[in-house]
Design a protein around this motif. Structure first.
Motif, PDB file in Angstrom:
ATOM      1  N   SER A 199       0.826  -1.210   0.000  1.00 59.37           N
ATOM      2  CA  SER A 199       0.000   0.000   0.000  1.00 59.37           C
ATOM      3  C   SER A 199       0.856   1.255   0.000  1.00 59.37           C
ATOM      4  O   SER A 199       1.948   1.282   0.571  1.00 59.37           O
ATOM      5  CB  SER A 199      -0.919   0.014   1.226  1.00 59.37           C
ATOM      6  OG  SER A 199      -1.808  -1.074   1.186  1.00 59.37           O
ATOM      7  N   CYS A 232      -5.676   9.548  -0.205  1.00 59.45           N
ATOM      8  CA  CYS A 232      -6.055   8.353  -0.974  1.00 59.45           C
ATOM      9  C   CYS A 232      -4.988   7.267  -0.863  1.00 59.45           C
ATOM     10  O   CYS A 232      -3.790   7.546  -0.991  1.00 59.45           O
ATOM     11  CB  CYS A 232      -6.256   8.710  -2.450  1.00 59.45           C
ATOM     12  SG  CYS A 232      -7.629   9.837  -2.734  1.00 59.45           S
ATOM     13  N   TYR A 239      -3.413   3.691  -2.352  1.00 60.35           N
ATOM     14  CA  TYR A 239      -3.309   2.955  -3.605  1.00 60.35           C
ATOM     15  C   TYR A 239      -2.406   1.749  -3.377  1.00 60.35           C
ATOM     16  O   TYR A 239      -1.677   1.666  -2.385  1.00 60.35           O
ATOM     17  CB  TYR A 239      -2.749   3.840  -4.724  1.00 60.35           C
ATOM     18  CG  TYR A 239      -1.325   4.298  -4.505  1.00 60.35           C
ATOM     19  CD1 TYR A 239      -0.254   3.574  -5.019  1.00 60.35           C
ATOM     20  CD2 TYR A 239      -1.051   5.462  -3.781  1.00 60.35           C
ATOM     21  CE1 TYR A 239       1.054   3.991  -4.812  1.00 60.35           C
ATOM     22  CE2 TYR A 239       0.247   5.885  -3.570  1.00 60.35           C
ATOM     23  CZ  TYR A 239       1.299   5.144  -4.092  1.00 60.35           C
ATOM     24  OH  TYR A 239       2.583   5.548  -3.877  1.00 60.35           O
ATOM     25  N   LYS A 262       0.556  -0.919  -4.989  1.00 58.78           N
ATOM     26  CA  LYS A 262       1.622  -1.001  -5.987  1.00 58.78           C
ATOM     27  C   LYS A 262       2.243  -2.386  -5.937  1.00 58.78           C
ATOM     28  O   LYS A 262       2.263  -3.040  -4.889  1.00 58.78           O
ATOM     29  CB  LYS A 262       2.683   0.071  -5.735  1.00 58.78           C
ATOM     30  CG  LYS A 262       3.296   0.017  -4.342  1.00 58.78           C
ATOM     31  CD  LYS A 262       4.278   1.150  -4.126  1.00 58.78           C
ATOM     32  CE  LYS A 262       4.858   1.101  -2.702  1.00 58.78           C
ATOM     33  NZ  LYS A 262       5.818   2.197  -2.467  1.00 58.78           N
TER      34      LYS A 262
END
Length: 346
Positions: free
Chosen positions: A146, A152, A154, A156
């Motif tokens: 994360s 926010c 996201y 990866k």
């Protein structure tokens, strides 16, 4: 029934199934992948319910299919489930929803991302990341991390290292297997041949673990044939070719799974799948003796179409073959030898 006895019974029935598989005619109108995913789902329901016939399963999951006389006797039923048993039909959404109510998680088995990956494996534009994001939470935790951008979050991708591959191996399942297939395809797309070789070796180990469970669902032979034909050759050194066949994997898997229960503390017991995987991982990696470690390594042949194989590569191949043969000799003779004899190193 103990796990050991169950494994023994599955393997004892395997030769008959192998003969039937090699002689049966495949329907040209039905996708082999649809046949596999339906069979995996159907056999799983049989195991869950302990019901052995299509009639009993249909009566259990779809009572409304049975029309009755005024006295309660059955006048007619659709025989739909015989189509699943005979590899003629794939269950539709309505049936899956009904079954899911009584067998939670069963829909996932027939609609698993693995089957879709198999369908599209030959496509150059296959959306590998999309498929990997559909896999189980534990697998996604291994391959994604994360990050935050303001408020926010996201995800990866993690780099494909041996540590990541070990995590996937320790999570041996349909999901980890699907992920490894994606990683091999991705490595080939990106011309990372060494990564493909390492990942294929991990996939080999996962196949060893789950092979007997695939056989319990009666899809081991067609599924392993598919992997051997389409995936494993992508992760092989240039001078080698895969020489293991599907029956080799089932045999090795049966022995590997059975060896989990040779220890006195586990003998006569049944373990949850993650516990069994943990022990098998230790066996494969030599933590309980190098005989099993060498026996469970992949078997290759030297490619006859390559004339200039280096002496070092030939020597490494011959050495690996000797150690593997020694490991299997120990297993088949019921001996446990933690280290190879000195003459194998000469």
């Amino acid at each position: 029934m103990t796990d050991f006895k169950r494994i023994a019974e599955i393997y004892a029935a395997f030769p008959d199934e192998m003969r039937n598989f090699s002689s049966e005619e495949k329907s040209p109108l039905r996708s082999p992948i649809d046949t596999m995913r339906t069979r995996y789902w159907y056999e799983g329901l049989k195991q869950r319910t302990h019901l052995s016939t299509a009639y009993a399963l249909e009566k259990y999951f779809e009572k409304e299919s049975f029309q009755r006389n005024s006295d309660g006797t059955i006048r007619h039923y659709r025989s739909k489930w015989e189509g699943y048993d005979n590899d003629l039909n794939t269950p539709k959404s309505k049936t899956l929803k009904r079954v899911e109510l009584l067998a939670p998680g069963s829909t996932r088995e027939v609609e698993h991302p693995l089957w879709e990956i198999m369908r599209h494996v030959a496509k150059k534009d296959i959306e590998l990341d999309t498929h990997m994001r559909e896999l189980s939470v534990d697998v996604q935790e291994a391959i994604y991390s994360s990050g935050f951008s303001g408020l926010c979050a996201y995800s990866k991708r993690e780099p494909v290292t041996q540590r990541l591959l070990d995590k996937l191996e320790k999570r041996a399942s349909l999901d980890s297997m699907a992920c490894l297939i994606c990683l091999i395809l991705e490595a080939i797309q990106q011309n990372r041949d060494s990564t493909a070789v390492k990942t294929a070796n991990t996939l080999h180990n996962v196949l060893l673990m789950i092979g007997i469970e695939l056989q319990s669902r009666h899809i081991a032979l067609p599924f392993l044939d598919w992997v051997i034909r389409h995936i494993l050759p992508l992760g092989v050194l240039p001078h080698l070719k895969v020489s293991m066949v599907s029956s080799d994997y089932v045999q090795a898997s049966a022995y590997l799974n059975a060896m989990v229960y040779q220890n006195k503390s586990r003998r006569g017991k049944s373990l949850e799948w993650p516990q069994r995987v943990k022990v098998m991982h230790r066996l494969i990696h030599g933590k309980m003796g190098m005989d099993v470690e060498f026996a469970m390594r992949p078997r290759f042949e030297l490619r006859s179409d390559i004339k200039d194989i280096s002496p070092e590569d030939i020597k490494d191949f011959e050495s690996a073959s000797k150690f593997r043969s020694w490991g299997w000799k120990c297993i088949l003779e019921g001996r446990s030898e933690p280290f190879p004899p000195a003459e194998l190193f000469l």
